[in-house]
Design a protein around this motif. Structure first.
Motif, PDB file in Angstrom:
ATOM      1  N   THR A 117      12.814 -29.870  49.560  1.00  0.00           N
ATOM      2  CA  THR A 117      13.877 -30.098  48.728  1.00  0.00           C
ATOM      3  C   THR A 117      15.051 -29.110  48.591  1.00  0.00           C
ATOM      4  O   THR A 117      16.212 -29.779  48.335  1.00  0.00           O
ATOM      5  CB  THR A 117      13.102 -30.451  47.306  1.00  0.00           C
ATOM      6  N   HIS A 118      14.884 -27.715  48.577  1.00  0.00           N
ATOM      7  CA  HIS A 118      15.931 -26.893  48.498  1.00  0.00           C
ATOM      8  C   HIS A 118      15.619 -25.549  48.998  1.00  0.00           C
ATOM      9  O   HIS A 118      14.353 -25.508  49.341  1.00  0.00           O
ATOM     10  CB  HIS A 118      16.697 -26.888  47.086  1.00  0.00           C
ATOM     11  N   ALA A 119      16.513 -24.837  49.239  1.00  0.00           N
ATOM     12  CA  ALA A 119      16.289 -23.440  49.861  1.00  0.00           C
ATOM     13  C   ALA A 119      15.644 -22.420  48.965  1.00  0.00           C
ATOM     14  O   ALA A 119      15.277 -21.262  49.510  1.00  0.00           O
ATOM     15  CB  ALA A 119      17.441 -23.019  50.357  1.00  0.00           C
ATOM     16  N   HIS A 120      15.454 -22.430  47.617  1.00  0.00           N
ATOM     17  CA  HIS A 120      14.906 -21.298  46.977  1.00  0.00           C
ATOM     18  C   HIS A 120      13.431 -20.929  47.367  1.00  0.00           C
ATOM     19  O   HIS A 120      12.657 -21.890  47.783  1.00  0.00           O
ATOM     20  CB  HIS A 120      14.808 -21.598  45.304  1.00  0.00           C
ATOM     21  N   ILE A 121      13.041 -19.604  47.362  1.00  0.00           N
ATOM     22  CA  ILE A 121      11.970 -19.104  48.015  1.00  0.00           C
ATOM     23  C   ILE A 121      10.546 -19.548  47.413  1.00  0.00           C
ATOM     24  O   ILE A 121       9.466 -19.904  48.151  1.00  0.00           O
ATOM     25  CB  ILE A 121      11.906 -17.546  48.121  1.00  0.00           C
ATOM     26  N   ASP A 122      10.790 -20.158  46.282  1.00  0.00           N
ATOM     27  CA  ASP A 122       9.438 -20.825  45.458  1.00  0.00           C
ATOM     28  C   ASP A 122       9.158 -22.022  46.121  1.00  0.00           C
ATOM     29  O   ASP A 122       8.369 -22.838  45.637  1.00  0.00           O
ATOM     30  CB  ASP A 122       9.591 -20.653  43.928  1.00  0.00           C
ATOM     31  N   HIS A 123      10.037 -22.567  46.713  1.00  0.00           N
ATOM     32  CA  HIS A 123       9.868 -24.183  47.480  1.00  0.00           C
ATOM     33  C   HIS A 123      10.066 -23.880  49.072  1.00  0.00           C
ATOM     34  O   HIS A 123       9.188 -24.766  49.772  1.00  0.00           O
ATOM     35  CB  HIS A 123      11.198 -24.799  47.139  1.00  0.00           C
ATOM     36  N   SER A 124      10.573 -22.807  49.724  1.00  0.00           N
ATOM     37  CA  SER A 124      10.689 -22.732  51.051  1.00  0.00           C
ATOM     38  C   SER A 124      10.017 -21.292  51.607  1.00  0.00           C
ATOM     39  O   SER A 124       9.913 -21.460  52.734  1.00  0.00           O
ATOM     40  CB  SER A 124      12.060 -22.874  51.365  1.00  0.00           C
ATOM     41  N   GLY A 125       9.280 -20.579  50.935  1.00  0.00           N
ATOM     42  CA  GLY A 125       9.091 -19.301  51.345  1.00  0.00           C
ATOM     43  C   GLY A 125       8.038 -19.042  52.010  1.00  0.00           C
ATOM     44  O   GLY A 125       7.883 -17.941  52.869  1.00  0.00           O
ATOM     45  N   LEU A 126       6.905 -20.077  52.194  1.00  0.00           N
ATOM     46  CA  LEU A 126       5.905 -19.960  53.188  1.00  0.00           C
ATOM     47  C   LEU A 126       6.153 -20.735  54.453  1.00  0.00           C
ATOM     48  O   LEU A 126       5.170 -20.921  55.126  1.00  0.00           O
ATOM     49  CB  LEU A 126       4.593 -20.367  52.427  1.00  0.00           C
ATOM     50  N   ILE A 127       7.287 -21.230  54.567  1.00  0.00           N
ATOM     51  CA  ILE A 127       7.575 -22.099  56.034  1.00  0.00           C
ATOM     52  C   ILE A 127       7.396 -21.115  57.157  1.00  0.00           C
ATOM     53  O   ILE A 127       6.682 -21.585  57.983  1.00  0.00           O
ATOM     54  CB  ILE A 127       8.826 -22.513  55.909  1.00  0.00           C
ATOM     55  N   PRO A 128       7.736 -19.952  57.357  1.00  0.00           N
ATOM     56  CA  PRO A 128       7.475 -19.005  58.517  1.00  0.00           C
ATOM     57  C   PRO A 128       5.718 -18.987  58.666  1.00  0.00           C
ATOM     58  O   PRO A 128       5.374 -18.815  59.777  1.00  0.00           O
ATOM     59  CB  PRO A 128       8.127 -17.840  58.096  1.00  0.00           C
ATOM     60  N   LYS A 129       5.242 -18.543  57.516  1.00  0.00           N
ATOM     61  CA  LYS A 129       3.859 -18.562  57.651  1.00  0.00           C
ATOM     62  C   LYS A 129       3.029 -19.976  58.371  1.00  0.00           C
ATOM     63  O   LYS A 129       2.103 -19.830  59.162  1.00  0.00           O
ATOM     64  CB  LYS A 129       3.226 -18.052  56.347  1.00  0.00           C
ATOM     65  N   LEU A 130       3.795 -21.103  57.925  1.00  0.00           N
ATOM     66  CA  LEU A 130       3.255 -22.249  57.985  1.00  0.00           C
ATOM     67  C   LEU A 130       3.350 -22.423  59.705  1.00  0.00           C
ATOM     68  O   LEU A 130       2.472 -23.003  60.323  1.00  0.00           O
ATOM     69  CB  LEU A 130       4.056 -23.420  57.637  1.00  0.00           C
ATOM     70  N   VAL A 131       4.712 -22.230  60.053  1.00  0.00           N
ATOM     71  CA  VAL A 131       4.880 -22.105  61.715  1.00  0.00           C
ATOM     72  C   VAL A 131       4.012 -21.325  62.521  1.00  0.00           C
ATOM     73  O   VAL A 131       3.531 -21.546  63.458  1.00  0.00           O
ATOM     74  CB  VAL A 131       6.318 -22.082  61.730  1.00  0.00           C
ATOM     75  N   LYS A 132       3.677 -20.061  61.805  1.00  0.00           N
ATOM     76  CA  LYS A 132       3.113 -19.064  62.625  1.00  0.00           C
ATOM     77  C   LYS A 132       1.605 -19.423  62.707  1.00  0.00           C
ATOM     78  O   LYS A 132       1.050 -19.058  63.690  1.00  0.00           O
ATOM     79  CB  LYS A 132       3.193 -17.735  61.561  1.00  0.00           C
ATOM     80  N   ASP A 133       1.078 -20.259  61.793  1.00  0.00           N
ATOM     81  CA  ASP A 133      -0.037 -20.543  61.755  1.00  0.00           C
ATOM     82  C   ASP A 133      -0.561 -21.912  62.575  1.00  0.00           C
ATOM     83  O   ASP A 133      -1.738 -22.411  62.440  1.00  0.00           O
ATOM     84  CB  ASP A 133      -0.762 -20.887  60.195  1.00  0.00           C
ATOM     85  N   GLY A 134       0.533 -22.442  63.113  1.00  0.00           N
ATOM     86  CA  GLY A 134       0.335 -23.471  64.124  1.00  0.00           C
ATOM     87  C   GLY A 134       1.011 -24.843  63.830  1.00  0.00           C
ATOM     88  O   GLY A 134       1.102 -25.856  64.356  1.00  0.00           O
ATOM     89  N   PHE A 135       1.935 -24.883  62.811  1.00  0.00           N
ATOM     90  CA  PHE A 135       2.539 -26.213  62.603  1.00  0.00           C
ATOM     91  C   PHE A 135       3.701 -26.371  63.592  1.00  0.00           C
ATOM     92  O   PHE A 135       4.358 -25.530  64.009  1.00  0.00           O
ATOM     93  CB  PHE A 135       3.495 -25.983  61.045  1.00  0.00           C
ATOM     94  N   SER A 136       3.678 -27.649  64.106  1.00  0.00           N
ATOM     95  CA  SER A 136       4.543 -27.838  65.130  1.00  0.00           C
ATOM     96  C   SER A 136       5.396 -29.099  64.989  1.00  0.00           C
ATOM     97  O   SER A 136       6.428 -29.410  65.969  1.00  0.00           O
ATOM     98  CB  SER A 136       3.612 -28.348  66.350  1.00  0.00           C
ATOM     99  N   GLY A 137       5.400 -29.420  63.848  1.00  0.00           N
ATOM    100  CA  GLY A 137       6.269 -30.767  63.567  1.00  0.00           C
ATOM    101  C   GLY A 137       7.637 -30.395  62.868  1.00  0.00           C
ATOM    102  O   GLY A 137       8.141 -29.142  63.157  1.00  0.00           O
ATOM    103  N   ARG A 138       8.457 -31.314  62.321  1.00  0.00           N
ATOM    104  CA  ARG A 138       9.958 -30.994  62.077  1.00  0.00           C
ATOM    105  C   ARG A 138      10.007 -31.079  60.808  1.00  0.00           C
ATOM    106  O   ARG A 138       9.063 -31.384  59.946  1.00  0.00           O
ATOM    107  CB  ARG A 138      10.621 -32.325  62.560  1.00  0.00           C
ATOM    108  N   ILE A 139      11.047 -30.105  60.190  1.00  0.00           N
ATOM    109  CA  ILE A 139      11.338 -29.744  58.705  1.00  0.00           C
ATOM    110  C   ILE A 139      12.746 -30.620  58.513  1.00  0.00           C
ATOM    111  O   ILE A 139      13.713 -30.252  59.164  1.00  0.00           O
ATOM    112  CB  ILE A 139      11.384 -28.383  58.528  1.00  0.00           C
ATOM    113  N   HIS A 140      12.427 -31.436  57.262  1.00  0.00           N
ATOM    114  CA  HIS A 140      13.665 -32.255  57.313  1.00  0.00           C
ATOM    115  C   HIS A 140      14.318 -31.621  55.862  1.00  0.00           C
ATOM    116  O   HIS A 140      13.506 -31.514  54.902  1.00  0.00           O
ATOM    117  CB  HIS A 140      13.306 -33.759  56.934  1.00  0.00           C
TER     118      HIS A 140
END
Length: 587
Positions: A117-140
Motif C-alpha cells: 500500500t505504501h513505502a513507510h517502514i511499518d508497511h514495507s520494512g520486512l520486504i528484504p527479509k521476505l526476499v532473503k528467506d525465499g520469496f520469488s514473486g512480484r511486488i506490486h
C-alpha cells in the motif's frame, strides 16, 4: 554458594553472576519466542493441521498490524494463491521488535505476490527479509511507492548493519556471539528487483483468481488503498484494505479516494479514538510555537518522518516565508533520506493536488525557500549543534528511536529556550512517546537528559485521518455493510473505533489478534481457525524481564541506602551493574 538474589553481601560479591542473569533475561526477550516455538509452527498452521492448502474457503491471516500500529501485514490464502498485503517491520516496544526475528511466520516460498500500500517502514520494512528467506514473486506498488522504497529499504538495511556491528561489539566484550543483521543492503537491493510499478485506478492480477485496483489513500506520496476481488470456488468476494488513510486538505498530495462497496473491510485505526484540530488551527499553533521560540533565541526541533511529514513542514515554512512571517533564520533538513525523498517527490508531480500544481504554474517553488539547507554528511550534521541563535532543525526518525534526531535532542532537550514540535504519531515504547507523555528525564545514548524544552504535539499536521476522518471515509460503505476488521491501531484505539463504527454506522466489527487466521465465509461471515501461541509467549518473556529488572534495581537501591561510603570496590561494582541495566533499558 552463589545464587541469584542472595543476601546483600553475596549479591555484591557475585556481581558477575548478576550480570549473567540480567543478560539471560535480555536474551530471553529477544530470542525466547524463536527458541520456545517449534520451527515449523507458523501463524496459520499448528503441528497437526495445515490451513494454507486445506481446501477450505478463503482465509485471511493477520501477520501484523493488529492491536498495534506497526508491522502491518495480511495474508490472503485460497486454493490457488497466497497473496500478502504489506510486509511491515515491527517498531517500538521490545516485545514488538522481537517479532521481526521470528524465522517462520510463514514460508516465503509459498507466497505468490505482495501487494504494497505504501513505502513507510511499518508497511514495507520486512520486504528484504521476505526476499532473503525465499520469496520469488512480484511486488506490486505505485510508481512513487517503488521509488521511495528504493530509498527507504536501503536506509533501513544500513541501520540494520550498523546496529548489528554495534551489538556484536558489545556481545564480544561480554563473551557472547555475533548479532547478525535482520537483512543487509545487498538484500534490500535484491528486493527492489521484484517490484512492478502499477498505476492508480487500473486493474491488475497479482496471482491466479485475484484482481486488484489501487486507489489514492492521500497519506503520503504514492500511498494506496487496495480493492481486492478474490475468485475462489466459483464465487467472487471483494476485500478492501484501507492502508493508512490520509487527511483531507493536506498540502502536496490529493485527498483520500472514496470507495463504496466491500464484503470485507480492513480499516486502520491509528487515531481511532482521537480528534485532530483543523489544519488551520494546527498551522496557527505551529506558527505561534515557532515564532515564540525564535523570539527567545531558541532552536525549534521537529522530529519528522523523512517521507511525507518533512516535505509538508517545508511547504508550511515556505508559505510563511513567502508571506513575510518567518524571520531570516536557518531552516535545516538534517536527514540524507529526507533530502533524497524530497527530490523523489519533486519528480512525481502526477501525485500532486491542484493547489501545489497551481503554485508551480505561477512560477512559485512551494518546496523551496531562501534559508533552506539540506545536510547529508556527518560533519555537516555535527556542525548544526554549534550554531548560535535560533534555527529550525527537521530531522528523522519521526518517533526519535533512531537517526540524527537523537543527537539534536541530546544537545537541546535540556535547554529551556528550545521547543520540540511533534507532528506525527508516537508509538508505544519509543523515545518520542516518552517525551510526549511528559517524562522528566529520558535516556539518550546512555545519558540521562533532563526535559526542560517546551513540548508541542500538533496532530492536526499528521498524515493520518483522525477518528471523524476515518468515520467519514467508512461511512461510504454503509450501503454494502461489509464485515469490518479494525487493524493498525493500538489496542484501546482499535476497540474504541470498532465500537464507534457499530454505533454510528451499524457496521459489524471485529478486532483481530496477532497471528489469528480467519476463514471468510459466504454472507460476510467468518470463523477463527487458529491463533498463534507466539504472541502469548513473547508477552510472558517481556513481563518476566520487566519484573526481574525492577527487582535488581530495587536490590541495588536498598544496598546503596545502607551506605557504602569508603567501599570503593563495592561502589564501582554497583556502578558497572547499573550501567548495564541502563543500556538494556535503552535498547
Amino acid at each position: 554458594m552463589c545464587r541469584y538474589f542472595a543476601p546483600s553481601q553475596t549479591f555484591i560479591a557475585c556481581s558477575e553472576c548478576i550480570i549473567v542473569f540480567v543478560m539471560r533475561c535480555f536474551l530471553a526477550v529477544l530470542c525466547g519466542a524463536v527458541k520456545t516455538v517449534e520451527r515449523h509452527r507458523v501463524l496459520w498452521y499448528d503441528s497437526n493441521t495445515c490451513y494454507l492448502y486445506s481446501g477450505c474457503a478463503m482465509k485471511i491471516s493477520f501477520i501484523g498490524g493488529t492491536r498495534t500500529v506497526t508491522g502491518s501485514s495480511f495474508l490472503i490464502s485460497t486454493d490457488s494463491a497466497n497473496v500478502l498485503v504489506d510486509c511491515g517491520m515491527f517498531q517500538g516496544r521490545r516485545d514488538l521488535v522481537a517479532r521481526n526475528y521470528l524465522e517462520s511466520i510463514y514460508d516465503p516460498r509459498d507466497i505468490n505476490a505482495l501487494v504494497l500500500t505504501h513505502a513507510h517502514i511499518d508497511h514495507s520494512g520486512l520486504i528484504p527479509k521476505l526476499v532473503k528467506d525465499g520469496f520469488s514473486g512480484r511486488i506490486h506498488a505505485t510508481r512513487a511507492t517503488t521509488d521511495l522504497c528504493g530509498l527507504m529499504l536501503a536506509d533501513s538495511a544500513h541501520i540494520q548493519e550498523m546496529e548489528s556491528r554495534w551489538k556484536t561489539s558489545k556481545n564480544r566484550r561480554r563473551g557472547l556471539g555475533e548479532a547478525p543483521p535482520l537483512y543487509t543492503v545487498k538484500d534490500a537491493e535484491r528486493a527492489m528487483t521484484h517490484f512492478d510499478p502499477v498505476t492508480y485506478d487500473r486493474s491488475f492480477s497479482p496471482a491466479p483468481g485475484v484482481e486488484v485496483i489501487f486507489r489514492d489513500a492521500g497519506h503520503i506520496l504514492g500511498s494506496a488503498m487496495a480493492e481486492v476481488w478474490v475468485t475462489d470456488g466459483g464465487k467472487k468476494t471483494k476485500l478492501v484494505f484501507s492502508g493508512d488513510v490520509g487527511t483531507s486538505d493536506q498540502p502536496i498530495i490529493r485527498d483520500p479516494s472514496v470507495i463504496t462497496e466491500a464484503d470485507f473491510l480492513f480499516i486502520e485505526s491509528t487515531y481511532g479514538n482521537r480528534l485532530h484540530k483543523t489544519i488551520e488551527q494546527s498551522k496557527e499553533e505551529f506558527t505561534d510555537a515557532l515564532l515564540a521560540t525564535i523570539g527567545r533565541g531558541g532552536k525549534v526541533i521537529i522530529p519528522s518522518f523523512a517521507v511525507g511529514r518533512t516535505q509538508e513542514i517545508i511547504y508550511y515554512l515556505a508559505e510563511l516565508s513567502r508571506a513575510g512571517k518567518l524571520p531570516n533564520i536557518p531552516v535545516i533538513v538534517d536527514s540524507p533520506m529526507a533530502t533524497s525523498a524530497t527530490q523523489i517527490i519533486k519528480n512525481n508531480p502526477d501525485c500532486f493536488d491542484e493547489d501545489i500544481n497551481g503554485l508551480m504554474a505561477e512560477g512559485k517553488r512551494p518546496l523551496d525557500m531562501p534559508t533552506l539547507k539540506f545536510t547529508r554528511s556527518t560533519e555537516e550534521s555535527m556542525a548544526i549543534n554549534t550554531l548560535k541563535g535560533s534555527a529550525v532543525i527537521i530531522s528523522s526518525s519521526g518517533m526519535c528511536d533512531g537517526g540524527r534526531i537523537k543527537h539534536h535532542l541530546r544537545h537541546n532537550l535540556w535547554r529551556p529556550e528550545t521547543t520540540v514540535i511533534f507532528v506525527g504519531f508516537q508509538a508505544e515504547g519509543t523515545l518520542g512517546r516518552r517525551i510526549v507523555n511528559g517524562d522528566d528525564t529520558v535516556r539518550i545514548f546512555g545519558e540521562e537528559i533532563q526535559v526542560n524544552a517546551k513540548i508541542y504535539t500538533i496532530n492536526g499536521l499528521s498524515a493520518h485521518a483522525d477518528r471523524d476522518g476515518l468515520l467519514d471515509w467508512a461511512s461510504h460503505f454503509r450501503g454494502s455493510a461489509p464485515m469490518t476488521f479494525v487493524v493498525h491501531g493500538e489496542e484501546r484505539a482499535a476497540f474504541d473505533f470498532a465500537r464507534t463504527l457499530q454505533a454510528e454506522l451499524s457496521l459489524k466489527t471485529y478486532v483481530p489478534d496477532w497471528g489469528e487466521t480467519l476463514e471468510l465465509l459466504p454472507n460476510k461471515a467468518f470463523r477463527t481457525l487458529s491463533v498463534t501461541e507466539v504472541g502469548e509467549k513473547i508477552g510472558i518473556f517481556a513481563g518476566k524481564f520487566k519484573r526481574d529488572l525492577a527487582y535488581i534495581k530495587d536490590k541495588i537501591a536498598r544496598i546503596e541506602r545502607k551506605g557504602i561510603a569508603g567501599k570503593k570496590d563495592v561502589s564501582d561494582r554497583l556502578g558497572v551493574i547499573k550501567n548495564i541495566l541502563g543500556e538494556i533499558e535503552e535498547e
